[in-house]
Write a protein that holds these residues in place. Structure first.
Motif, PDB file in Angstrom:
ATOM      1  N   UNK A 181       7.033  13.586  29.874  1.00 58.20           N
ATOM      2  CA  UNK A 181       6.135  14.386  29.043  1.00 58.20           C
ATOM      3  C   UNK A 181       6.037  13.816  27.625  1.00 58.20           C
ATOM      4  N   UNK A 182       7.140  13.337  27.082  1.00 60.96           N
ATOM      5  CA  UNK A 182       7.095  12.706  25.756  1.00 60.96           C
ATOM      6  C   UNK A 182       6.188  11.484  25.766  1.00 60.96           C
ATOM      7  N   UNK A 183       6.318  10.662  26.789  1.00 59.17           N
ATOM      8  CA  UNK A 183       5.475   9.470  26.886  1.00 59.17           C
ATOM      9  C   UNK A 183       4.019   9.845  27.083  1.00 59.17           C
ATOM     10  N   UNK A 184       3.777  10.881  27.849  1.00 63.36           N
ATOM     11  CA  UNK A 184       2.411  11.345  28.070  1.00 63.36           C
ATOM     12  C   UNK A 184       1.792  11.822  26.763  1.00 63.36           C
ATOM     13  N   UNK A 185       2.551  12.572  25.974  1.00 70.05           N
ATOM     14  CA  UNK A 185       2.055  13.028  24.669  1.00 70.05           C
ATOM     15  C   UNK A 185       1.733  11.852  23.758  1.00 70.05           C
ATOM     16  N   UNK A 186       2.587  10.836  23.755  1.00 66.22           N
ATOM     17  CA  UNK A 186       2.343   9.652  22.929  1.00 66.22           C
ATOM     18  C   UNK A 186       1.060   8.943  23.348  1.00 66.22           C
ATOM     19  N   UNK A 187       0.879   8.762  24.656  1.00 67.12           N
ATOM     20  CA  UNK A 187      -0.329   8.095  25.158  1.00 67.12           C
ATOM     21  C   UNK A 187      -1.579   8.914  24.850  1.00 67.12           C
ATOM     22  N   UNK A 188      -1.476  10.229  24.972  1.00 71.62           N
ATOM     23  CA  UNK A 188      -2.609  11.107  24.693  1.00 71.62           C
ATOM     24  C   UNK A 188      -2.987  11.047  23.209  1.00 71.62           C
ATOM     25  N   UNK A 189      -2.000  11.019  22.340  1.00 66.63           N
ATOM     26  CA  UNK A 189      -2.266  10.920  20.906  1.00 66.63           C
ATOM     27  C   UNK A 189      -2.977   9.617  20.572  1.00 66.63           C
ATOM     28  N   UNK A 190      -2.516   8.518  21.146  1.00 66.23           N
ATOM     29  CA  UNK A 190      -3.156   7.220  20.905  1.00 66.23           C
ATOM     30  C   UNK A 190      -4.578   7.218  21.444  1.00 66.23           C
ATOM     31  N   UNK A 191      -4.783   7.754  22.635  1.00 65.83           N
ATOM     32  CA  UNK A 191      -6.116   7.786  23.243  1.00 65.83           C
ATOM     33  C   UNK A 191      -7.087   8.614  22.400  1.00 65.83           C
TER      34      UNK A 191
END
Length: 88
Positions: free
Chosen positions: A21-31
């Protein structure tokens, strides 16, 4: 999943959900940040095109006409170059 594997797990191991979930949040923020650049870039290009259009209309004006408009041939040339760089 490459990040998870780089974090020390091997294929087949169970990874705690909070890591995923942390990695998903990071990717979503970048996107989302990258997606926001699209309209902003288009708006900047449109503004530069508008400035170039206005400047092109003043290309044929005399030095006196430019002076009456509150500018000079030198300033007009500089603005044209600057707007050309922004559009290109």
């Amino acid at each position: 999943m490459q990040e998870i594997n780089a974090a020390g797990t091997t294929p087949g191991q169970v990874v705690p959900i909070y890591v995923v979930l942390d990695q998903t949040d990071e990717h979503l923020t970048v996107a989302r940040a990258e997606q926001a650049w699209g309209p902003a870039t288009s708006e900047i290009a449109a503004t530069a095109d508008e400035y170039l259009r206005i400047l092109a209309a003043a290309d044929s004006k005399s030095r006196l006409a430019l002076q009456m408009a509150g500018t000079s041939r030198k300033e007009h040339t500089q603005l044209t170059k600057q707007a050309g760089r922004a559009a290109g």
